[in-house]
Scaffold this active site. Structure first.
Site, mmCIF file in Angstrom:
data_model
loop_
_atom_site.group_PDB
_atom_site.id
_atom_site.type_symbol
_atom_site.label_atom_id
_atom_site.label_comp_id
_atom_site.label_asym_id
_atom_site.label_seq_id
_atom_site.Cartn_x
_atom_site.Cartn_y
_atom_site.Cartn_z
ATOM 1 C CD GLU A 1 -3.069 1.219 3.124
ATOM 2 O OE1 GLU A 1 -3.259 0.686 3.022
ATOM 3 O OE2 GLU A 1 -3.905 2.080 2.066
ATOM 4 C CG ASP B 1 -3.294 -2.987 4.618
ATOM 5 O OD1 ASP B 1 -4.626 -2.001 3.935
ATOM 6 O OD2 ASP B 1 -2.153 -1.199 4.826
ATOM 7 C CB ILE C 1 -1.836 -0.319 9.633
ATOM 8 C CG1 ILE C 1 0.390 -0.039 10.321
ATOM 9 C CG2 ILE C 1 -2.356 0.407 10.733
ATOM 10 C CD1 ILE C 1 0.861 1.045 10.883
ATOM 11 C CG ASP C 2 -7.197 -3.267 6.721
ATOM 12 O OD1 ASP C 2 -8.056 -3.516 7.026
ATOM 13 O OD2 ASP C 2 -6.729 -2.631 5.668
ATOM 14 C CB THR D 1 -4.644 4.136 8.695
ATOM 15 O OG1 THR D 1 -3.350 2.595 8.758
ATOM 16 C CG2 THR D 1 -3.703 5.100 9.279
ATOM 17 C CG ASP E 1 -7.299 -2.905 1.800
ATOM 18 O OD1 ASP E 1 -7.903 -1.778 0.983
ATOM 19 O OD2 ASP E 1 -6.453 -2.159 2.397
#
Lengths: 296, 306
Positions: B98, B118, B120-121, B123, B248
């Site tokens: 990402e 990803d 930090i899915d 955020t 994601d």
């Protein structure tokens, strides 16, 4: 007041006992009954846990009064007097409980002279005991809780409920409120499915506000005190003083955020918990046996 | 080296070393990607620890494409940690991450072994300390997802799935609820502001349509990867979303499939990792019912310019 500390400790102890029943049932298959709508579920566990809590409290404090979700549904009168009163939701988040969605809470509030003296919300799957005593701060287990202090609505994360109400007016009001808040803009909308846990997330600082229309006094009495004791505020959705019987609430990290939300959200008509609007037609109270809770 | 004595030429255990070597070669030949998956789990655990540590401190935020598209220094640090760790061990592999994809640039998936990340899915959840934050990694070869790892790091739940070998949460097998009746289902989705008024309205109308079926309820926890895992372990019966990204979905897609669930396009057609939309569900019946209720709106594709 210190004299209610003993009651509060007792409340926490029986909440833990009751949670064992809930957690046992959590893993099992459940028989589900509908109350006022397809989203208003009740199980045998709700009823069993409420009986357990009330009988334990009655044995210890025989003069105290009760307002319990399942007792009211069974036809008991819903009335808050000056007398010491326990306000109980045995399982807040029954839909979550049925689905094993991990937010299920026992909510116990205690009021004297119509003022909440302590509140307990036990999120039992997570084993998080949220509690507050008036004037003494708010805690999760033994960690002190503080609301985020956020004053800027555009940096706020807001929690609400989606789908608790299903009639057309309520549904379209609910979605309009969400759209109007997202347009402010806010940083996001979240929904975990139990008013009690949604509100204590504001007390933890994990969210900046919660609002909802249509829940009941037993869903929010405890968590409202927990939010206030964490430094947050509670208001009615019209921006006036919080009233646990009004079936509307905004809980927020600060007054500016609470007031801003009050400017944006609109309530749909909803009978108060301490009134019976139309005699027999009382589905707002979740009556399952067709009888009005006020005995009319 | 002998694992027992630490000696490089351990006569006592040389036969054991020899047999261990045969064993390892056999495992690699049976499943060449298992080693990648083990490495993935280890580095994802480290990433999760980095995220939890960052949650103890102040978090400074930058905006990406809009006031609600946030990124933090932790997103970038975590992605660098994961990619550099993998690059060191697998220098020939490709990446779609990402934070590495420049705004608007296409993500092209080739046949090469590819890690889709990803860091930090969720955020926004991370910034607020709202409890659903995950690291999500999907691994593809010949454009097929071979394994997925999603680490919901505040809850410390490690979801993993290797194609053909089942899905797990912290080592225990998980499976979908199996629910086939939409009127008894709990549905997950997410709502966010859309600058196009029509798309915004359609998103909300979709939610109203689902509620009116009726379903038991809708929840919005705030992390697509976690949402997919909640369906995979049976805590919810469906998750639908228009507007997310391949990073994601890639990790969760493997987990859903291996948990016995269904994943498809919003139209009811086959799932397309680059389409920016999906329905996942406990059963085909529920997925198809949701597909019939949802109106599409344009959301672009990850493999084209935006």
């Amino acid at each position: 007041m210190a004299e209610w500390t003993e009651c509060m400790n007792f409340g926490m102890a029986i909440a833990r006992e009751a949670s064992e029943v809930i957690l046992e049932a959590f893993k099992a298959k459940k028989d589900v009954m509908l109350k006022s709508s397809p989203a208003d579920l009740v199980t045998e566990t709700d009823q069993r846990v409420e009986k357990m809590l009330i009988s334990s409290i009655r044995a210890r404090y025989p003069a105290h009064k009760f307002i319990g979700e399942e007792s009211v549904a069974a036809g008991e009168k819903l009335e808050l007097t000056e007398a010491p009163t326990w306000i109980i939701d045995p399982i807040d988040g029954t839909v979550n409980f049925v689905h094993r969605f991990p937010f299920v809470a026992i909510s116990i509030a205690f009021a004297v002279n119509k003022q909440t003296e302590f509140g307990i919300v036990y999120s039992c799957v997570e084993d998080k005991m949220y509690w507050a005593q008036r004037g003494r701060g708010a805690f999760m287990n033994d960690v002190s809780l503080h609301a985020s202090g956020q004053q800027d609505i555009t940096k706020s994360l807001v929690v609400t409920e989606i789908g608790a109400e299903r009639d057309d007016v309520a549904l379209s009001t609910m979605t309009t409120n969400i759209m109007n808040l997202l347009k402010v803009p806010i940083q996001g909308i979240r929904a975990v499915g139990t008013a009690a846990v949604d509100m204590v997330l504001v007390a933890t600082g994990g969210a900046d506000a919660y609002y909802h229309i249509g829940m009941h006094c037993w869903d929010i009495a405890a968590s409202a005190l927990i939010v206030q004791e964490s430094g947050g505020v509670v208001l009615d959705t019209d921006g006036t003083e919080f009233d646990m019987m009004s079936r509307k609430v905004i809980a927020a990290s600060s007054m500016p955020v609470a007031k801003r939300i009050a400017q944006v959200v609109r309530a749909f008509p909803c009978a108060r918990d301490d009134e019976c609007p139309n005699g027999m037609d009382n589905d707002c109270h979740g009556i399952s046996n067709g009888q009005c809770c006020q005995g009319i | 080296m002998c694992e027992l004595t630490g000696l490089t030429a351990c006569k006592t255990h040389s036969r054991r070393i020899f047999l261990q070597g045969i064993e390892k070669t056999k495992i690699v030949m049976d499943d060449p990607w298992m080693e990648c998956m083990d490495h993935c789990i280890a580095v994802t655990k480290e990433a999760g620890k980095m995220i939890r540590e960052a949650l103890q401190k102040d978090i400074s935020i930058m905006q990406k494409s809009s006031p609600v598209d946030l990124v933090t220094e932790t997103d970038q640090k975590v992605e660098t940690l994961i990619i550099s760790s993998i690059k060191k061990k697998y220098p020939d592999h490709s990446f779609i991450g990402e934070e590495s994809v420049a705004a608007g640039a296409p993500s092209i998936l080739t046949d090469n072994p590819t890690w889709i990340i990803d860091p930090i899915d969720g955020t926004t959840n991370f910034v607020h300390r709202f409890p659903f934050v995950s690291v999500s990694v999907g691994f593809t070869v010949n454009k097929e997802i071979e394994f997925g790892v999603v680490y919901s790091c505040i809850e410390e739940k490690m979801y993993t799935a290797r194609k053909g070998k089942g899905a797990f949460c912290n080592g225990l097998p998980i499976k979908v609820s199996g629910q086939e009746d939409i009127t008894k289902s709990l549905v997950l989705t997410e709502m966010g502001f859309k600058s196009d008024a029509q798309n915004f309205r359609t998103m909300m109308t979709n939610m109203e349509s689902i509620l009116s079926i009726p379903v038991h309820g809708i929840r919005a926890p705030g992390s697509a990867a976690v949402n997919m895992c909640l369906v995979a372990c049976g805590a919810a019966d469906a998750y639908y979303h228009i507007g997310i990204h391949c990073w994601d979905m890639a990790g969760g897609a493997a987990i859903i499939r291996e948990a016995g669930g269904v994943i498809m396009d919003i139209t009811g057609g086959p799932f397309d990792l680059m389409s920016r939309r999906l329905i996942t569900a406990s059963s085909k019946a529920i997925a198809e019912h949701i597909s019939q209720k949802i109106q599409l709106f344009p959301c672009g594709r990850d493999d084209t310019e935006n």
